[in-house]
Scaffold this active site. Structure first.
Site, PDB file in Angstrom:
ATOM      1  N   LYS A  35       0.833  -1.213   0.000  1.00  0.00           N
ATOM      2  CA  LYS A  35       0.000   0.000   0.000  1.00  0.00           C
ATOM      3  C   LYS A  35       0.871   1.269   0.000  1.00  0.00           C
ATOM      4  CE  LYS A  35      -4.025  -2.178   2.230  1.00  0.00           C
ATOM      5  NZ  LYS A  35      -5.045  -2.024   3.307  1.00  0.00           N
ATOM      6  N   ASN A  91      -1.992   0.379   6.651  1.00  0.00           N
ATOM      7  CA  ASN A  91      -1.534  -0.888   7.233  1.00  0.00           C
ATOM      8  C   ASN A  91      -0.674  -1.716   6.275  1.00  0.00           C
ATOM      9  OD1 ASN A  91      -3.556  -1.785   5.591  1.00  0.00           O
ATOM     10  ND2 ASN A  91      -4.735  -2.820   7.186  1.00  0.00           N
ATOM     11  N   THR A 100      -5.295  -6.998  10.710  1.00  0.00           N
ATOM     12  CA  THR A 100      -5.633  -5.750  10.012  1.00  0.00           C
ATOM     13  C   THR A 100      -5.135  -4.529  10.792  1.00  0.00           C
ATOM     14  OG1 THR A 100      -7.604  -6.848   9.167  1.00  0.00           O
ATOM     15  CG2 THR A 100      -7.544  -4.446   9.000  1.00  0.00           C
ATOM     16  N   ARG A 110       2.696  -6.305   9.068  1.00  0.00           N
ATOM     17  CA  ARG A 110       1.975  -5.147   9.624  1.00  0.00           C
ATOM     18  C   ARG A 110       2.565  -4.716  10.965  1.00  0.00           C
ATOM     19  NH1 ARG A 110      -3.991  -7.033   7.455  1.00  0.00           N
ATOM     20  NH2 ARG A 110      -4.121  -5.600   5.693  1.00  0.00           N
ATOM     21  N   PHE A 155     -15.719   3.171   6.759  1.00  0.00           N
ATOM     22  CA  PHE A 155     -14.378   3.631   6.415  1.00  0.00           C
ATOM     23  C   PHE A 155     -14.098   3.592   4.915  1.00  0.00           C
ATOM     24  CE2 PHE A 155     -14.142  -0.880   7.612  1.00  0.00           C
ATOM     25  CZ  PHE A 155     -13.600  -1.433   6.461  1.00  0.00           C
ATOM     26  N   TYR A 211     -12.296  -2.375  -4.048  1.00  0.00           N
ATOM     27  CA  TYR A 211     -12.808  -2.522  -2.677  1.00  0.00           C
ATOM     28  C   TYR A 211     -14.344  -2.455  -2.629  1.00  0.00           C
ATOM     29  CZ  TYR A 211      -8.262  -2.448  -0.266  1.00  0.00           C
ATOM     30  OH  TYR A 211      -7.018  -2.751   0.220  1.00  0.00           O
ATOM     31  N   HIS A 230      -2.146  -5.348   1.437  1.00  0.00           N
ATOM     32  CA  HIS A 230      -3.422  -6.045   1.207  1.00  0.00           C
ATOM     33  C   HIS A 230      -3.096  -7.481   0.831  1.00  0.00           C
ATOM     34  CE1 HIS A 230      -7.325  -7.169  -0.496  1.00  0.00           C
ATOM     35  NE2 HIS A 230      -6.623  -7.763  -1.437  1.00  0.00           N
ATOM     36  N   GLU A 287      -9.441 -11.027  -7.721  1.00  0.00           N
ATOM     37  CA  GLU A 287      -8.522  -9.890  -7.570  1.00  0.00           C
ATOM     38  C   GLU A 287      -7.359  -9.965  -8.570  1.00  0.00           C
ATOM     39  OE1 GLU A 287      -9.467  -9.152  -2.817  1.00  0.00           O
ATOM     40  OE2 GLU A 287      -7.444  -9.751  -3.401  1.00  0.00           O
ATOM     41  N   ARG A 298      -1.662 -14.285   4.392  1.00  0.00           N
ATOM     42  CA  ARG A 298      -2.397 -13.663   5.505  1.00  0.00           C
ATOM     43  C   ARG A 298      -1.610 -13.801   6.820  1.00  0.00           C
ATOM     44  NH1 ARG A 298      -6.705 -10.268   4.221  1.00  0.00           N
ATOM     45  NH2 ARG A 298      -6.928 -10.345   6.478  1.00  0.00           N
TER      46      ARG A 298
HETATM   47  P1  ADP Z   1      -7.748  -6.865   5.601  1.00  0.00           P
HETATM   48  O1  ADP Z   1      -6.971  -5.876   4.773  1.00  0.00           O
HETATM   49  O2  ADP Z   1      -6.950  -7.341   6.802  1.00  0.00           O
HETATM   50  O3  ADP Z   1      -8.301  -8.012   4.781  1.00  0.00           O
HETATM   51  P2  ADP Z   1     -10.472  -5.808   5.655  1.00  0.00           P
HETATM   52  O4  ADP Z   1     -10.677  -6.558   4.383  1.00  0.00           O
HETATM   53  O5  ADP Z   1     -11.424  -6.020   6.769  1.00  0.00           O
HETATM   54  O6  ADP Z   1      -8.996  -6.090   6.228  1.00  0.00           O
HETATM   55  O7  ADP Z   1     -10.460  -4.242   5.360  1.00  0.00           O
HETATM   56  C1  ADP Z   1      -9.842  -3.739   4.180  1.00  0.00           C
HETATM   57  C2  ADP Z   1      -9.006  -2.538   4.544  1.00  0.00           C
HETATM   58  O8  ADP Z   1      -9.862  -1.502   5.003  1.00  0.00           O
HETATM   59  C3  ADP Z   1      -8.014  -2.766   5.690  1.00  0.00           C
HETATM   60  O9  ADP Z   1      -6.798  -3.336   5.279  1.00  0.00           O
HETATM   61  C4  ADP Z   1      -7.822  -1.361   6.212  1.00  0.00           C
HETATM   62  O10 ADP Z   1      -6.888  -0.649   5.395  1.00  0.00           O
HETATM   63  C5  ADP Z   1      -9.191  -0.758   6.021  1.00  0.00           C
HETATM   64  N1  ADP Z   1      -9.962  -0.859   7.261  1.00  0.00           N
HETATM   65  C6  ADP Z   1     -10.537  -1.953   7.793  1.00  0.00           C
HETATM   66  N2  ADP Z   1     -11.173  -1.685   8.931  1.00  0.00           N
HETATM   67  C7  ADP Z   1     -10.994  -0.371   9.151  1.00  0.00           C
HETATM   68  C8  ADP Z   1     -11.412   0.535  10.169  1.00  0.00           C
HETATM   69  N3  ADP Z   1     -12.148   0.130  11.199  1.00  0.00           N
HETATM   70  N4  ADP Z   1     -11.033   1.833  10.040  1.00  0.00           N
HETATM   71  C9  ADP Z   1     -10.302   2.255   8.994  1.00  0.00           C
HETATM   72  N5  ADP Z   1      -9.879   1.448   7.988  1.00  0.00           N
HETATM   73  C10 ADP Z   1     -10.208   0.158   8.072  1.00  0.00           C
HETATM   74 MG    MG Z   2      -9.680  -7.959   3.242  1.00  0.00          MG
END
Ligand code: ADP
Ligand code: MG
Length: 137
Positions: A9, A112, A91, A102, A57, A49, A115, A126, A85
């Protein structure tokens, strides 16, 4: 061999830790099958997304993902989806296990660092979103 999609990212690209993150994959038997550096458009980020479009968010996530270039990869190896993962960590970097990407490179739940696809089915979707077949070698 299983494949998964990884994105370094904008926060991690800005910190110049592309090489350190790729090393985590290569050192754990995930081979880089495709790789490119891209400036995503708002439309790209919204489409990628789309599953999160109803989440509070979503707007911040899209803004963040277009705030600078990203590095997009196809990783290949045994159990590539789950292994990626595990290497990524939780996350929220505050909850990410020590030694994960992370924990080591992310600043916050939005910035973070990486992805990773969350299932075999989503990995296929994807990968097809970003890469043509001839780019995956
Ligand atoms: P991951 O990337 O671990 O698969 P998710 O798919 O749940 O997590 O969410 C996608 C992305 O959205 C996260 O990597 C993060 O950048 C963002 N995100 C998730 N939850 C939050 C939150 N509560 N506040 C802000 N950004 C968030
Ligand atoms: Mg995800």
């Amino acid at each position: 061999m299983e494949k998964t999609l990884s994105i370094i990212k904008p926060d991690a690209v800005k910190k110049s830790v592309i090489g350190k993150i790729v090393d985590r994959f290569e050192s754990n038997d995930l081979r880089v099958a495709a790789m490119k550096k891209v400036q995503l458009s708002e439309a790209d980020a919204k489409a990628f997304y789309a599953v999160h479009s109803e989440r509070p968010f979503f707007g911040e996530l899209v803004e963040f993902m277009i705030s600078g270039p990203v590095v997009i990869m196809v990783l290949e190896g045994d159990n590539a989806v789950a292994k990626n993962r595990d290497l990524m960590g939780a996350t929220n970097p505050k909850e990410a296990a020590a030694g994960t990407i992370r924990a080591d490179f992310a600043d916050s739940i939005d910035a973070n660092a990486v992805h990773g696809s969350d299932s075999h089915e989503n990995a296929k979707i994807e990968i097809d979103f970003f890469f043509a077949q001839r780019e995956i070698v």
